[in-house]
Design an enzyme around this catalytic site. Structure first.
Site, short mmCIF file in Angstrom:
data_model
loop_
_atom_site.label_atom_id
_atom_site.label_comp_id
_atom_site.label_asym_id
_atom_site.label_seq_id
_atom_site.Cartn_x
_atom_site.Cartn_y
_atom_site.Cartn_z
N GLU A 173 54.11 40.03 47.51
CA GLU A 173 53.26 40.99 48.23
C GLU A 173 54.09 42.09 48.87
OE1 GLU A 173 50.77 38.56 50.78
OE2 GLU A 173 49.60 37.91 49.04
N CYS A 205 50.91 40.13 41.02
CA CYS A 205 50.42 38.76 40.86
C CYS A 205 51.47 37.90 40.14
CB CYS A 205 49.15 38.74 40.01
SG CYS A 205 47.69 39.42 40.81
N GLU A 218 51.06 35.95 37.59
CA GLU A 218 50.94 35.99 36.13
C GLU A 218 51.69 37.19 35.55
OE1 GLU A 218 48.58 35.64 38.40
OE2 GLU A 218 46.76 34.71 37.59
N CYS A 261 43.24 36.81 37.73
CA CYS A 261 42.40 37.95 38.14
C CYS A 261 42.17 38.87 36.95
CB CYS A 261 43.04 38.70 39.31
SG CYS A 261 44.37 39.82 38.81
N CYS A 273 45.24 40.76 35.56
CA CYS A 273 46.14 39.88 34.80
C CYS A 273 45.52 39.49 33.46
CB CYS A 273 46.50 38.65 35.62
SG CYS A 273 47.58 39.07 37.01
N1 THU Z 1 47.09 36.63 43.06
C1 THU Z 1 47.84 36.21 42.00
O1 THU Z 1 49.07 36.05 42.10
N2 THU Z 1 47.21 35.96 40.82
C2 THU Z 1 45.86 36.11 40.63
O2 THU Z 1 45.39 35.93 39.51
C3 THU Z 1 44.99 36.46 41.74
C4 THU Z 1 45.67 36.83 43.00
C5 THU Z 1 47.77 36.90 44.33
C6 THU Z 1 47.84 38.35 44.71
C7 THU Z 1 47.92 38.28 46.21
O3 THU Z 1 49.29 38.15 46.58
C8 THU Z 1 47.19 37.01 46.58
O4 THU Z 1 47.09 36.25 45.38
C9 THU Z 1 45.81 37.24 47.16
O5 THU Z 1 45.06 38.06 46.36
#
Ligand code: THU
Length: 129
Positions: A42, A51, A53, A85, A88
């Site tokens: 983040e 993310c 993925e 998400c 991704c």
């Molecule tokens: N996040 C992921 O790493 N992968 C996903 O498929 C959905 C969300 C992360 C992004 C962010 O750091 C946190 O989860 C909350 O959205």
């Protein structure tokens, strides 16, 4: 196959997620049989967050080059459960094998489920180049 979920869980422990507290990990096996992991990273400027993925997929491309294809991808969030998400999913589609041979794994109510990219992203956007 569940081995990949365990690897994803270990990767999640490395997440940099001070804002959402969502620790997400991804592990993938490529067509050539190599394994790569990634976690979410983040940023104080929230939109710059990557993310787990995409982090794992971009690592795989950096190592194997543009022909990299995903055979199996697993995603785990510590203390939570969700599939990849939308952003991704589009990136997974870019590096998926033809004929639905790429599998995507995640847990639902503690049980591992597998999906194809067509199930997760029907009618996907593609450039006809
Ligand atoms: N996040 C992921 O790493 N992968 C996903 O498929 C959905 C969300 C992360 C992004 C962010 O750091 C946190 O989860 C909350 O959205």
């Amino acid at each position: 196959m569940n081995h990949l979920l365990d690897l994803a869980e270990s990767a999640a422990a490395k997440a940099y997620a001070p804002y959402s507290q969502f620790q997400v990990g991804c592990a993938l096996e490529t067509e050539s049989g190599h394994l790569y992991t990634g976690c979410n990273v983040e940023n104080a400027s929230y939109g710059l967050t990557i993310c787990a993925e995409r982090n794992a997929i971009f690592r795989a491309v950096a190592e194997e080059g543009p022909g990299m294809k995903i055979k199996l991808l697993a995603v785990v969030c510590l203390g939570n459960e969700f599939p990849p998400c939308g952003a991704c999913r589009q990136v997974i589609a870019e590096f998926a094998l033809s004929d639905e041979r790429t599998q995507i794994m995640f847990r639902q109510n503690g049980i591992a489920v597998t999906r194809t990219i067509a199930e997760l992203l029907p009618d996907q956007f593609a450039l006809s180049v």
